[in-house]
Design a protein around this motif. Structure first.
Motif, PDB file in Angstrom:
ATOM      1  N   TYR A 220       0.848  -1.193   0.000  1.00 50.82           N
ATOM      2  CA  TYR A 220       0.000   0.000   0.000  1.00 50.82           C
ATOM      3  C   TYR A 220       0.885   1.246   0.000  1.00 50.82           C
ATOM      4  O   TYR A 220       1.673   1.455   0.928  1.00 50.82           O
ATOM      5  N   VAL A 222       0.683   4.585   0.688  1.00 51.28           N
ATOM      6  CA  VAL A 222      -0.184   5.548   1.368  1.00 51.28           C
ATOM      7  C   VAL A 222       0.358   6.964   1.149  1.00 51.28           C
ATOM      8  O   VAL A 222       1.560   7.200   1.218  1.00 51.28           O
ATOM      9  N   LYS A 225      -1.978   9.407  -3.441  1.00 48.85           N
ATOM     10  CA  LYS A 225      -3.098   9.924  -4.234  1.00 48.85           C
ATOM     11  C   LYS A 225      -2.796  11.309  -4.793  1.00 48.85           C
ATOM     12  O   LYS A 225      -3.267  11.680  -5.870  1.00 48.85           O
ATOM     13  N   GLU A 251      -2.962   4.952  -2.267  1.00 46.65           N
ATOM     14  CA  GLU A 251      -3.953   5.370  -1.279  1.00 46.65           C
ATOM     15  C   GLU A 251      -3.742   6.824  -0.847  1.00 46.65           C
ATOM     16  O   GLU A 251      -2.636   7.362  -0.955  1.00 46.65           O
ATOM     17  N   TYR A 254      -3.459   8.298   5.597  1.00 38.05           N
ATOM     18  CA  TYR A 254      -4.225   7.796   6.735  1.00 38.05           C
ATOM     19  C   TYR A 254      -3.368   7.902   7.989  1.00 38.05           C
ATOM     20  O   TYR A 254      -2.139   7.902   7.920  1.00 38.05           O
ATOM     21  N   TYR A 264      -2.743  -3.228   7.246  1.00 32.50           N
ATOM     22  CA  TYR A 264      -2.139  -2.709   6.022  1.00 32.50           C
ATOM     23  C   TYR A 264      -0.641  -2.427   6.161  1.00 32.50           C
ATOM     24  O   TYR A 264      -0.019  -1.969   5.206  1.00 32.50           O
TER      25      TYR A 264
END
Length: 393
Positions: A220, A222, A225, A251, A254, A264
Motif C-alpha cells: 500500500y 499511502v 493519491k 492510497e 491515513y 495494512y
C-alpha cells in the motif's frame, strides 16, 4: 541547571482539532510542557480568536493582545509566526522573538518552493527576530539560514512522545503481534516534497517482488493519491511488475493507527532525503513494528539501508519478513531505549531547552548593555562638544 525565575514564555500554537494534520501541533504542546518542567512560566498562545476559544488537550490557548503582550519575555514561533505589526511592538517592550524550525525550511520553503511553486507567498522574513532554533536533522542548513536571516542559529533537541499515538487506541492493539501472519507492506511518505517520497520504497518493493513474489500479498503506497495527476509518476509506476500484477495499491493519507488495525502495515518502508528524523520512525520503533528506513540517526535500529540504495532496502524488507518475529522483543527493547532520547520527559531535553532560553536572555542582556554604553558614549561625546574652549592668553 540554574534558570532565570519569573521568565514568562509564549509558544505559538494550534488547538487540538488537527493533531494529526501537522507534527508541528504536537511539537508546540511538547515544547510548552518541557519549558514548564524546566521551571518557566509557559503558555500556548495564538493571535487567532477562533483558536483561542478551543484548547489543546488540557491546555488553554491564550489570545495574544496588545494588553498582555508585555507579560511575555520570550515568544517562540512554532506553529505560526507573529503578525508583522506584533513583532516591533513586542520588541519595543523588551521581548525576545525566536523562530523554531521543526520543519525543513531551507530545502522546502527556500529551495523547492522558489523553483516549483513560484506563485506561493514567500516565507516571513525573520531578520527582525532575535534568533532561530532548528531541529538537529536540519543542521546541514544552519550556516545558510544564519546568513540568509543575519541571525544566530542554534540547534535544539528533537522531541517526540507516544502520547498522541496511543491517545485513542489501546497500545497492545497497535503493538507488533508475532502470532499474526505478515503479508502486507506500507509506504507512508507524504509526497508533498522531495524530502519524503515513495519512489525508492516502490523500487525496493519491486525488487523484492521480482526475487520473491510469494513474500508478501499487498503493498500500500499511502499518501500517493496526491501524485495521481502526475503523468511522470504514472509512467514510473507502470514500469513496475508489482503494480501490473495488481499487488500495489495507491492510497490517500491515513493515520498510522488506522493502517495498523486494518492489517495494512505489517512491514513499513520509508525513504527520506535531508529529513532524517520523523515521527513515523519513532512510532514504528515504539510499537516494535518492522521498519525499513535510511535514517542515519537510527542505523542500529529497525532495518537500515543507506541513502538511495533500493536493492539494499529490498534485502532489508526480506530480512524483516523472514526474521522479525524471532527478534522483535530484543529489537523493541533496544528501539524504546533509543526513542526515549527524544522524549519530552528526558532530563537532557529539558536541560537542552533551558540552556537555549538562558542563552537568549543572556544575549539580550549583552545587547542591551552594549546599546546603553553606545548611548552613553554618544551623550558624553555631545557634552564634550558643547564644552566652551579655554581662551588663550
Amino acid at each position: 541547571m540554574k534558570i532565570t525565575k519569573g521568565t514568562k514564555i509564549g509558544v505559538t500554537s494550534m488547538d487540538d482539532t488537527k493533531i494529526w494534520s501537522n507534527g508541528l501541533y504536537q511539537n508546540a504542546y511538547h515544547l510548552a510542557n518541557i519549558l514548564s518542567a524546566a521551571g518557566y512560566d509557559c503558555d500556548m498562545i495564538t493571535e487567532s480568536k477562533e483558536i483561542s476559544e478551543n484548547k489543546f488537550l488540557e491546555k488553554e490557548i491564550v489570545l495574544l493582545t496588545d494588553d498582555n503582550l508585555g507579560d511575555y519575555d520570550i515568544i517562540f514561533e512554532v506553529v505560526h509566526t507573529l503578525r508583522d505589526s506584533t513583532v516591533p511592538k513586542f520588541k519595543a517592550k523588551g521581548g525576545i522573538v525566536a523562530g523554531i524550525q521543526y520543519g525543513n525550511e531551507f530545502m522546502i520553503d527556500v529551495m523547492a518552493d522558489s523553483i516549483y511553486r513560484p506563485e506561493k507567498p514567500p516565507r516571513v522574513n525573520k531578520q527582525d527576530r532575535d534568533a532561530v532554533l532548528m531541529s538537529p536533522h536540519f543542521d546541514f542548513s544552519q550556516q545558510a539560514i544564519s546568513i540568509m536571516y543575519d541571525l544566530d542559529v542554534k540547534v535544539c533537541p528533537y522531541i517526540w512522545s507516544p502520547k498522541f499515538l496511543v491517545m485513542h487506541e489501546k497500545e497492545e492493539e497497535l503493538r507488533f503481534d508475532p502470532e499474526k501472519e505478515m503479508k502486507s507492506i506500507a509506504v507512508m511518505e507524504s509526497n508533498l516534497y522531495f524530502v519524503k517520497t515513495c519512489h525508492i520504497p516502490m523500487l525496493a518493493i519491486e525488487h523484492v517482488y521480482r526475487e520473491n513474489p510469494e513474500l508478501f500479498e499487498y503493498a500500500y503506497i499511502v499518501g500517493s493519491k496526491i501524485l495521481e495527476p502526475s503523468k511522470g509518476f504514472i509512467r514510473f509506476a507502470n514500469l513496475l511488475n508489482v503494480k501490473k500484477d495488481k499487488k500495489m495499491f495507491f492510497e490517500p493519507r491515513y493515520r498510522f493507527p488506522f493502517l495498523i488495525k486494518r492489517g495494512y502495515s505489517d512491514v513499513i518502508v520509508s525513504h527520506q532525503h535531508y529529513n532524517a528524523l520523523n515521527y513515523l520512525q519513532l512510532e514504528a520503533m515504539y510499537l516494535g513494528k518492522p521498519f525499513v528506513h535510511n535514517s542515519h540517526y537510527f542505523k542500529d535500529n529497525g532495518y537500515y539501508y543507506h541513502d538511495f540504495n533500493a536493492k539494499d532496502a529490498a534485502a532489508q524488507i526480506k530480512n524483516a519478513f523472514e526474521n522479525h518475529k524471532n527478534v522483535f522483543e530484543e529489537k523493541m527493547e533496544k528501539d524504546r531505549e533509543k526513542v526515549y532520547e527524544y522524549h519530552p520527559d528526558n532530563p537532557k531535553n529539558i536541560e537542552g531547552y533551558a540552556e537555549l532560553v538562558e542563552w537568549l536572555l543572556e544575549k539580550r542582556a549583552k545587547e542591551n548593555k552594549k546599546s546603553k554604553l553606545f548611548i552613553q558614549g554618544k551623550q558624553k561625546g555631545s557634552a564634550k562638544a558643547k564644552k566652551p574652549r579655554r581662551k588663550l592668553l
